[in-house]
Design a protein around this motif. Structure first.
Motif, PDB file in Angstrom:
ATOM      1  N   SER A  10       0.841  -1.205   0.000  1.00 47.26           N
ATOM      2  CA  SER A  10       0.000   0.000   0.000  1.00 47.26           C
ATOM      3  C   SER A  10       0.873   1.251   0.000  1.00 47.26           C
ATOM      4  O   SER A  10       1.828   1.351   0.775  1.00 47.26           O
ATOM      5  CB  SER A  10      -0.908   0.035   1.227  1.00 47.26           C
ATOM      6  OG  SER A  10      -1.580   1.301   1.265  1.00 47.26           O
ATOM      7  N   ARG A  12      -0.173   4.018   1.150  1.00 47.63           N
ATOM      8  CA  ARG A  12      -0.678   4.891   2.224  1.00 47.63           C
ATOM      9  C   ARG A  12       0.149   4.692   3.498  1.00 47.63           C
ATOM     10  O   ARG A  12       0.267   3.579   4.004  1.00 47.63           O
ATOM     11  CB  ARG A  12      -2.139   4.554   2.529  1.00 47.63           C
ATOM     12  CG  ARG A  12      -3.066   4.790   1.363  1.00 47.63           C
ATOM     13  CD  ARG A  12      -4.534   4.744   1.746  1.00 47.63           C
ATOM     14  NE  ARG A  12      -4.878   3.749   2.726  1.00 47.63           N
ATOM     15  CZ  ARG A  12      -5.479   4.036   3.887  1.00 47.63           C
ATOM     16  NH1 ARG A  12      -5.786   5.290   4.197  1.00 47.63           N
ATOM     17  NH2 ARG A  12      -5.799   3.065   4.723  1.00 47.63           N
ATOM     18  N   SER A  15      -1.771   2.943   6.189  1.00 50.99           N
ATOM     19  CA  SER A  15      -2.430   1.772   5.625  1.00 50.99           C
ATOM     20  C   SER A  15      -2.727   0.698   6.680  1.00 50.99           C
ATOM     21  O   SER A  15      -1.897   0.420   7.549  1.00 50.99           O
ATOM     22  CB  SER A  15      -1.476   1.221   4.561  1.00 50.99           C
ATOM     23  OG  SER A  15      -1.472  -0.168   4.536  1.00 50.99           O
ATOM     24  N   SER A  17      -3.255  -2.534   5.896  1.00 47.85           N
ATOM     25  CA  SER A  17      -2.506  -3.763   5.571  1.00 47.85           C
ATOM     26  C   SER A  17      -1.061  -3.644   6.037  1.00 47.85           C
ATOM     27  O   SER A  17      -0.459  -4.629   6.497  1.00 47.85           O
ATOM     28  CB  SER A  17      -2.573  -4.066   4.071  1.00 47.85           C
ATOM     29  OG  SER A  17      -2.038  -3.014   3.302  1.00 47.85           O
ATOM     30  N   ASN A  94      -9.629  -3.547  -6.975  1.00 45.17           N
ATOM     31  CA  ASN A  94     -10.566  -4.001  -8.003  1.00 45.17           C
ATOM     32  C   ASN A  94     -10.620  -5.525  -8.082  1.00 45.17           C
ATOM     33  O   ASN A  94     -10.387  -6.129  -9.131  1.00 45.17           O
ATOM     34  CB  ASN A  94     -10.236  -3.336  -9.347  1.00 45.17           C
ATOM     35  CG  ASN A  94     -10.430  -1.837  -9.237  1.00 45.17           C
ATOM     36  OD1 ASN A  94     -11.456  -1.388  -8.715  1.00 45.17           O
ATOM     37  ND2 ASN A  94      -9.455  -1.061  -9.655  1.00 45.17           N
ATOM     38  N   PHE A  95     -10.899  -6.099  -6.915  1.00 49.06           N
ATOM     39  CA  PHE A  95     -11.161  -7.538  -6.725  1.00 49.06           C
ATOM     40  C   PHE A  95      -9.915  -8.420  -6.813  1.00 49.06           C
ATOM     41  O   PHE A  95     -10.010  -9.649  -6.765  1.00 49.06           O
ATOM     42  CB  PHE A  95     -12.207  -8.082  -7.728  1.00 49.06           C
ATOM     43  CG  PHE A  95     -13.407  -7.205  -7.890  1.00 49.06           C
ATOM     44  CD1 PHE A  95     -14.012  -6.609  -6.794  1.00 49.06           C
ATOM     45  CD2 PHE A  95     -13.948  -6.969  -9.157  1.00 49.06           C
ATOM     46  CE1 PHE A  95     -15.122  -5.792  -6.937  1.00 49.06           C
ATOM     47  CE2 PHE A  95     -15.056  -6.152  -9.307  1.00 49.06           C
ATOM     48  CZ  PHE A  95     -15.643  -5.560  -8.191  1.00 49.06           C
ATOM     49  N   SER A 136      -6.367  -6.160   2.906  1.00 46.36           N
ATOM     50  CA  SER A 136      -7.267  -5.107   3.388  1.00 46.36           C
ATOM     51  C   SER A 136      -8.273  -4.766   2.296  1.00 46.36           C
ATOM     52  O   SER A 136      -7.941  -4.760   1.104  1.00 46.36           O
ATOM     53  CB  SER A 136      -6.470  -3.867   3.805  1.00 46.36           C
ATOM     54  OG  SER A 136      -5.683  -3.396   2.726  1.00 46.36           O
ATOM     55  N   GLN A 146     -18.855  -8.843  -3.082  1.00 45.16           N
ATOM     56  CA  GLN A 146     -17.987  -8.593  -4.245  1.00 45.16           C
ATOM     57  C   GLN A 146     -17.209  -9.857  -4.589  1.00 45.16           C
ATOM     58  O   GLN A 146     -16.989 -10.718  -3.731  1.00 45.16           O
ATOM     59  CB  GLN A 146     -17.016  -7.442  -3.972  1.00 45.16           C
ATOM     60  CG  GLN A 146     -16.066  -7.688  -2.808  1.00 45.16           C
ATOM     61  CD  GLN A 146     -15.171  -6.493  -2.526  1.00 45.16           C
ATOM     62  OE1 GLN A 146     -14.913  -5.676  -3.398  1.00 45.16           O
ATOM     63  NE2 GLN A 146     -14.707  -6.376  -1.294  1.00 45.16           N
TER      64      GLN A 146
HETATM   65  C1  LIG Z   1      -7.520   1.540  -6.797  1.00 42.33           C
HETATM   66  C2  LIG Z   1      -8.296   0.976  -5.641  1.00 42.33           C
HETATM   67  C3  LIG Z   1      -9.054  -0.162  -5.828  1.00 42.33           C
HETATM   68  C4  LIG Z   1      -9.770  -0.707  -4.763  1.00 42.33           C
HETATM   69  N1  LIG Z   1     -10.498  -1.840  -4.965  1.00 42.33           N
HETATM   70  C5  LIG Z   1     -11.170  -2.398  -3.920  1.00 42.33           C
HETATM   71  C6  LIG Z   1     -11.910  -3.600  -4.100  1.00 42.33           C
HETATM   72  O1  LIG Z   1     -11.979  -4.187  -5.174  1.00 42.33           O
HETATM   73  N2  LIG Z   1     -12.566  -4.110  -3.043  1.00 42.33           N
HETATM   74  C7  LIG Z   1     -12.531  -3.511  -1.803  1.00 42.33           C
HETATM   75  O2  LIG Z   1     -13.143  -4.046  -0.861  1.00 42.33           O
HETATM   76  N3  LIG Z   1     -11.822  -2.380  -1.597  1.00 42.33           N
HETATM   77  C8  LIG Z   1     -11.147  -1.806  -2.633  1.00 42.33           C
HETATM   78  N4  LIG Z   1     -10.420  -0.665  -2.431  1.00 42.33           N
HETATM   79  C9  LIG Z   1     -10.326  -0.119  -1.067  1.00 42.33           C
HETATM   80  C10 LIG Z   1      -9.053  -0.562  -0.388  1.00 42.33           C
HETATM   81  O3  LIG Z   1      -8.860  -1.952  -0.490  1.00 42.33           O
HETATM   82  C11 LIG Z   1      -9.117  -0.195   1.088  1.00 42.33           C
HETATM   83  O4  LIG Z   1      -9.234   1.218   1.192  1.00 42.33           O
HETATM   84  C12 LIG Z   1      -7.915  -0.661   1.854  1.00 42.33           C
HETATM   85  O5  LIG Z   1      -8.058  -0.323   3.210  1.00 42.33           O
HETATM   86  C13 LIG Z   1      -6.642   0.000   1.346  1.00 42.33           C
HETATM   87  O6  LIG Z   1      -5.555  -0.688   1.931  1.00 42.33           O
HETATM   88  P1  LIG Z   1      -4.619  -0.010   3.024  1.00 42.33           P
HETATM   89  O7  LIG Z   1      -5.489   0.404   4.193  1.00 42.33           O
HETATM   90  O8  LIG Z   1      -3.663  -1.065   3.384  1.00 42.33           O
HETATM   91  O9  LIG Z   1      -3.972   1.189   2.373  1.00 42.33           O
HETATM   92  C14 LIG Z   1      -9.723  -0.093  -3.477  1.00 42.33           C
HETATM   93  C15 LIG Z   1      -8.932   1.062  -3.315  1.00 42.33           C
HETATM   94  C16 LIG Z   1      -8.236   1.588  -4.364  1.00 42.33           C
HETATM   95  C17 LIG Z   1      -7.406   2.838  -4.138  1.00 42.33           C
END
Ligand SMILES: Cc1cc2nc3c(=O)[nH]c(=O)nc-3n(C[C@H](O)[C@H](O)[C@H](O)COP(=O)(O)O)c2cc1C
Length: 198
Positions: A10, A12, A15, A17, A94-95, A136, A146
């Motif tokens: 990530s 972020r 984050s 994760s 995106n899955f 995450s 999903q």
């Molecule tokens: C480009 C993008 C695609 C994402 N696709 C999904 C997804 O398919 N399913 C989902 O549940 N969350 C999706 N998310 C949300 C992230 O998985 C979620 O915010 C997660 O907490 C981000 O990880 P992090 O907290 O480790 O940064 C997406 C976020 C981004 C920026």
């Protein structure tokens, strides 16, 4: 000496994760106090997508592992071979997996190196070892909310190279407000206590 390969994806700083994967690594260090950690931050240092050179090297059986076109692939495989434990922290994008993690996979899953192709299928060449994957998700991973092209995919990838001990810690519902986040963090701590008891 115990070696832990920690792979974070990530971008972020806060984050989930990253945070939970680092908690998993910290628990492994508590269990193996002199463990060395190899940090592979795919957000800070993303592996390039496979280019023409890498394609040609992979597709030419006579090319040896010491060919310069395999330099990055060899470095990343070497980190994996050195690891007694692998910890991965990655969001779902995106899955599926983020493209940075997919690039890493394209460098480490290599025919004639980390797997052999036989008429019966692909045979993994790496020693089995535990892999802990923290995923995450903003949305939910149950109830048909999903599709999931990430969990089975990652399991199949590691199986292809010989690694079968793959454990998933799924942190979902992270975009559903502070109560949901609190629930996830409590569940993650319980998961770590259950799978890596002190
Ligand atoms: C480009 C993008 C695609 C994402 N696709 C999904 C997804 O398919 N399913 C989902 O549940 N969350 C999706 N998310 C949300 C992230 O998985 C979620 O915010 C997660 O907490 C981000 O990880 P992090 O907290 O480790 O940064 C997406 C976020 C981004 C920026």
């Amino acid at each position: 000496m115990t070696t832990i390969l920690q792979i974070l994806t990530s971008p972020r700083p806060n984050s989930f994760s990253r945070r939970i994967a680092c908690d998993v690594t910290a628990r492994l260090v508590a269990l193996h106090p002199r463990a060395a950690i190899i940090d592979r931050d795919l957000a800070a240092d993303p592996p390039p997508h496979p280019d023409l050179d890498l394609y040609e090297a992979i597709l030419t059986p006579a090319v040896g592992d010491d060919d310069p076109r395999f330099a990055l692939s060899e470095r990343l495989i070497g980190e994996l071979e050195a690891a007694d434990f692998v910890v991965i922290g990655t969001p779902m994008n995106n899955f599926s997996v983020p493209s940075t993690l997919k690039s890493w996979i394209d460098h480490i899953v290599r025919i004639r190196r980390t797997f052999r192709s036989t008429p019966e299928g692909k045979i993994g060449q790496l020693r089995d070892r535990p892999v802990f994957i923290v995923t995450s998700h903003g949305g939910y991973m149950s109830g048909g909310y999903q599709p999931d092209f990430m969990t089975d995919y990652l399991r199949a990838i590691f199986e292809t190279i010989g690694i079968r001990q793959v454990h998933f810690l799924c942190a979902d519902g992270l975009s559903r407000g502070p109560e949901s986040v609190e629930r996830v963090l409590v569940q993650a701590k319980a998961w770590i206590d259950e799978h890596l008891p002190i």
